[in-house]
Design a protein around this motif. Sequence first.
Motif, PDB file in Angstrom:
ATOM      1  N   GLN A 227       0.764  -1.293   0.084  1.00  0.00           N
ATOM      2  CA  GLN A 227       0.013  -0.149  -0.026  1.00  0.00           C
ATOM      3  C   GLN A 227       0.962   1.306   0.053  1.00  0.00           C
ATOM      4  O   GLN A 227       0.501   2.285  -0.699  1.00  0.00           O
ATOM      5  CB  GLN A 227      -0.854  -0.106   1.142  1.00  0.00           C
ATOM      6  N   ARG A 228       1.858   1.178   0.897  1.00  0.00           N
ATOM      7  CA  ARG A 228       2.817   2.389   0.719  1.00  0.00           C
ATOM      8  C   ARG A 228       3.669   2.644  -0.578  1.00  0.00           C
ATOM      9  O   ARG A 228       3.760   3.683  -0.804  1.00  0.00           O
ATOM     10  CB  ARG A 228       3.868   2.321   1.965  1.00  0.00           C
ATOM     11  N   LEU A 229       3.976   1.564  -0.937  1.00  0.00           N
ATOM     12  CA  LEU A 229       4.861   1.468  -2.245  1.00  0.00           C
ATOM     13  C   LEU A 229       3.635   2.019  -3.550  1.00  0.00           C
ATOM     14  O   LEU A 229       4.296   2.784  -4.350  1.00  0.00           O
ATOM     15  CB  LEU A 229       5.205   0.122  -2.766  1.00  0.00           C
ATOM     16  N   ARG A 230       2.441   1.498  -3.454  1.00  0.00           N
ATOM     17  CA  ARG A 230       1.567   1.997  -4.216  1.00  0.00           C
ATOM     18  C   ARG A 230       1.507   3.786  -4.503  1.00  0.00           C
ATOM     19  O   ARG A 230       1.288   4.246  -5.282  1.00  0.00           O
ATOM     20  CB  ARG A 230       0.242   1.578  -4.332  1.00  0.00           C
ATOM     21  N   ALA A 231       1.328   4.174  -3.100  1.00  0.00           N
ATOM     22  CA  ALA A 231       1.068   5.558  -3.019  1.00  0.00           C
ATOM     23  C   ALA A 231       2.297   6.528  -3.536  1.00  0.00           C
ATOM     24  O   ALA A 231       2.168   7.520  -3.953  1.00  0.00           O
ATOM     25  CB  ALA A 231       1.092   5.853  -1.520  1.00  0.00           C
ATOM     26  N   LYS A 232       3.635   5.662  -3.658  1.00  0.00           N
ATOM     27  CA  LYS A 232       4.599   6.457  -4.081  1.00  0.00           C
ATOM     28  C   LYS A 232       5.065   6.256  -5.531  1.00  0.00           C
ATOM     29  O   LYS A 232       5.393   7.104  -6.229  1.00  0.00           O
ATOM     30  CB  LYS A 232       5.888   5.941  -3.385  1.00  0.00           C
ATOM     31  N   ILE A 233       4.625   5.060  -6.230  1.00  0.00           N
ATOM     32  CA  ILE A 233       4.825   4.789  -7.522  1.00  0.00           C
ATOM     33  C   ILE A 233       3.584   4.935  -8.545  1.00  0.00           C
ATOM     34  O   ILE A 233       3.873   4.606  -9.696  1.00  0.00           O
ATOM     35  CB  ILE A 233       5.482   3.468  -7.582  1.00  0.00           C
ATOM     36  N   GLY A 234       2.314   4.870  -7.910  1.00  0.00           N
ATOM     37  CA  GLY A 234       1.243   4.852  -8.556  1.00  0.00           C
ATOM     38  C   GLY A 234       0.353   3.765  -8.324  1.00  0.00           C
ATOM     39  O   GLY A 234       0.946   2.652  -8.194  1.00  0.00           O
ATOM     40  N   ALA A 235      -0.842   3.813  -7.819  1.00  0.00           N
ATOM     41  CA  ALA A 235      -1.654   2.845  -7.269  1.00  0.00           C
ATOM     42  C   ALA A 235      -1.852   1.752  -8.116  1.00  0.00           C
ATOM     43  O   ALA A 235      -2.135   0.398  -7.966  1.00  0.00           O
ATOM     44  CB  ALA A 235      -2.944   3.488  -6.722  1.00  0.00           C
ATOM     45  N   GLY A 236      -2.012   2.058  -9.565  1.00  0.00           N
ATOM     46  CA  GLY A 236      -2.346   0.918 -10.655  1.00  0.00           C
ATOM     47  C   GLY A 236      -1.348   0.161 -10.994  1.00  0.00           C
ATOM     48  O   GLY A 236      -1.521  -0.858 -11.869  1.00  0.00           O
ATOM     49  N   ARG A 237      -0.014   0.142 -10.641  1.00  0.00           N
ATOM     50  CA  ARG A 237       1.064  -0.551 -11.050  1.00  0.00           C
ATOM     51  C   ARG A 237       1.018  -1.796 -10.263  1.00  0.00           C
ATOM     52  O   ARG A 237       1.552  -2.801 -11.043  1.00  0.00           O
ATOM     53  CB  ARG A 237       2.346   0.243 -10.682  1.00  0.00           C
ATOM     54  N   ILE A 238       0.635  -1.873  -9.390  1.00  0.00           N
ATOM     55  CA  ILE A 238       0.887  -3.265  -8.398  1.00  0.00           C
ATOM     56  C   ILE A 238      -0.727  -3.912  -8.109  1.00  0.00           C
ATOM     57  O   ILE A 238      -1.627  -3.066  -7.578  1.00  0.00           O
ATOM     58  CB  ILE A 238       1.405  -2.998  -7.135  1.00  0.00           C
ATOM     59  N   GLU A 239      -0.846  -4.818  -8.773  1.00  0.00           N
ATOM     60  CA  GLU A 239      -2.398  -5.344  -8.899  1.00  0.00           C
ATOM     61  C   GLU A 239      -2.435  -6.557  -7.890  1.00  0.00           C
ATOM     62  O   GLU A 239      -1.555  -7.422  -7.677  1.00  0.00           O
ATOM     63  CB  GLU A 239      -2.569  -5.887 -10.371  1.00  0.00           C
ATOM     64  N   THR A 240      -3.597  -6.548  -7.183  1.00  0.00           N
ATOM     65  CA  THR A 240      -3.985  -7.331  -6.317  1.00  0.00           C
ATOM     66  C   THR A 240      -4.507  -8.639  -6.920  1.00  0.00           C
ATOM     67  O   THR A 240      -5.477  -8.504  -7.761  1.00  0.00           O
ATOM     68  CB  THR A 240      -4.695  -7.040  -5.089  1.00  0.00           C
ATOM     69  N   VAL A 241      -4.016  -9.827  -6.676  1.00  0.00           N
ATOM     70  CA  VAL A 241      -4.593 -11.017  -7.167  1.00  0.00           C
ATOM     71  C   VAL A 241      -5.032 -11.762  -6.080  1.00  0.00           C
ATOM     72  O   VAL A 241      -4.469 -12.402  -5.338  1.00  0.00           O
ATOM     73  CB  VAL A 241      -3.417 -11.753  -7.978  1.00  0.00           C
ATOM     74  N   ARG A 242      -6.446 -11.844  -6.026  1.00  0.00           N
ATOM     75  CA  ARG A 242      -7.044 -12.235  -4.667  1.00  0.00           C
ATOM     76  C   ARG A 242      -6.955 -13.790  -4.832  1.00  0.00           C
ATOM     77  O   ARG A 242      -6.731 -14.632  -5.576  1.00  0.00           O
ATOM     78  CB  ARG A 242      -8.698 -12.004  -4.909  1.00  0.00           C
ATOM     79  N   GLY A 243      -6.350 -13.895  -3.305  1.00  0.00           N
ATOM     80  CA  GLY A 243      -6.155 -15.370  -2.829  1.00  0.00           C
ATOM     81  C   GLY A 243      -4.795 -16.019  -3.145  1.00  0.00           C
ATOM     82  O   GLY A 243      -4.404 -16.956  -2.808  1.00  0.00           O
ATOM     83  N   PHE A 244      -4.042 -14.999  -3.925  1.00  0.00           N
ATOM     84  CA  PHE A 244      -2.569 -15.334  -4.165  1.00  0.00           C
ATOM     85  C   PHE A 244      -1.694 -14.300  -3.804  1.00  0.00           C
ATOM     86  O   PHE A 244      -0.779 -14.631  -2.836  1.00  0.00           O
ATOM     87  CB  PHE A 244      -2.472 -15.429  -5.819  1.00  0.00           C
ATOM     88  N   GLY A 245      -1.799 -13.058  -4.350  1.00  0.00           N
ATOM     89  CA  GLY A 245      -0.811 -12.151  -3.837  1.00  0.00           C
ATOM     90  C   GLY A 245      -0.805 -10.858  -4.736  1.00  0.00           C
ATOM     91  O   GLY A 245      -1.870 -10.338  -4.831  1.00  0.00           O
ATOM     92  N   TYR A 246       0.333 -10.390  -5.275  1.00  0.00           N
ATOM     93  CA  TYR A 246       0.556  -9.246  -6.024  1.00  0.00           C
ATOM     94  C   TYR A 246       1.282  -9.606  -7.038  1.00  0.00           C
ATOM     95  O   TYR A 246       2.276 -10.496  -7.315  1.00  0.00           O
ATOM     96  CB  TYR A 246       0.854  -8.160  -5.338  1.00  0.00           C
ATOM     97  N   ARG A 247       1.234  -8.445  -8.138  1.00  0.00           N
ATOM     98  CA  ARG A 247       1.916  -8.558  -9.578  1.00  0.00           C
ATOM     99  C   ARG A 247       2.249  -7.113  -9.975  1.00  0.00           C
ATOM    100  O   ARG A 247       1.265  -6.263 -10.020  1.00  0.00           O
ATOM    101  CB  ARG A 247       1.484  -9.422 -10.435  1.00  0.00           C
ATOM    102  N   LEU A 248       3.230  -6.835 -10.780  1.00  0.00           N
ATOM    103  CA  LEU A 248       3.551  -5.670 -11.237  1.00  0.00           C
ATOM    104  C   LEU A 248       2.964  -5.600 -12.540  1.00  0.00           C
ATOM    105  O   LEU A 248       3.458  -6.668 -13.432  1.00  0.00           O
ATOM    106  CB  LEU A 248       5.193  -5.229 -11.059  1.00  0.00           C
ATOM    107  N   ARG A 249       2.294  -4.668 -12.829  1.00  0.00           N
ATOM    108  CA  ARG A 249       1.779  -4.732 -14.555  1.00  0.00           C
ATOM    109  C   ARG A 249       1.831  -3.286 -15.145  1.00  0.00           C
ATOM    110  O   ARG A 249       2.345  -2.473 -14.336  1.00  0.00           O
ATOM    111  CB  ARG A 249       0.348  -4.823 -14.275  1.00  0.00           C
ATOM    112  N   ARG A 250       1.755  -3.430 -16.377  1.00  0.00           N
ATOM    113  CA  ARG A 250       2.034  -2.174 -17.250  1.00  0.00           C
ATOM    114  C   ARG A 250       0.739  -1.374 -17.270  1.00  0.00           C
ATOM    115  O   ARG A 250      -0.380  -1.940 -17.129  1.00  0.00           O
ATOM    116  CB  ARG A 250       2.441  -2.551 -18.713  1.00  0.00           C
ATOM    117  N   ILE A 251       0.750  -0.102 -17.199  1.00  0.00           N
ATOM    118  CA  ILE A 251      -0.452   0.830 -16.900  1.00  0.00           C
ATOM    119  C   ILE A 251      -0.730   1.424 -18.376  1.00  0.00           C
ATOM    120  O   ILE A 251      -1.516   2.252 -18.407  1.00  0.00           O
ATOM    121  CB  ILE A 251      -0.439   1.672 -15.899  1.00  0.00           C
ATOM    122  N   ARG A 252       0.249   1.058 -19.394  1.00  0.00           N
ATOM    123  CA  ARG A 252       0.066   1.838 -20.442  1.00  0.00           C
ATOM    124  C   ARG A 252      -0.051   0.728 -21.819  1.00  0.00           C
ATOM    125  O   ARG A 252       0.631  -0.242 -21.727  1.00  0.00           O
ATOM    126  CB  ARG A 252       1.190   2.400 -21.023  1.00  0.00           C
TER     127      ARG A 252
END
Length: 241
Positions: free
Chosen positions: A216-241
Amino acid sequence: MTVPPMPRILLVEDDEVIREATQMALERYGFPVDTAADGLQGLERFRARRPDLMLIDVMLPLLDGVGLCRRVREESSMPILMMSARGEAVDVVSGLEAGADDYVVKPFEIAVLVARIRTVLRRTGPTAPDTPVLAAAEQAQTVPSAVRVIDDLAVDTDAMEVTVGGEPVPLTPTELRLLLEFTAAPGVVMERQTLLSRVWDYSWDADSRVVDVHVQRLRAKIGAGRIETVRGFGYRLRRIR
């Protein structure tokens, strides 16, 4: 060979018995320990002595532990461990959101506390011995920086610098380690336990809220849409463009 000095700890705890017992126990492990009995005194001693790590109780007079953590984090990226008597979600999350790297629940065994202190110092410390300025300059001329670029996010893994849209983004050492894991494998789902192991060096089951709040803190600094929550598993970095 010169032995490096032990990291200095600032312990901020208002309970005199706990404060003195914890100080004595940590000193038996070789750590130099300064103490403070309230949040304002803790802030003053942090500024005067610049310790290597702070151990802060959540419930403090004059300035509570969360407020102290937030004030320290405005001035330093040094490791911070919060101590909570209850271990309730509100205490843990508040401390982490304020900028703490980790937390311990009281009462704790001193061996467990020392293990957590050593772990957070290891992962927030320098990644390599200090390099003489001249040698570093000569190396910079011959070895290109390794830069990971995802959209307008750039991570220089040599200089350990992060920019978004060309603007520098200040990260704590823990946040940087977390981002390095994501940018090493963009698009790959990272499970919370995997991140706890790689970023926090935990070989045991730990509270996954530590990961969630740092994401959550990292999202606030680099952009909320870059790190996606994958429910039941974890997180992944995705492209926003």
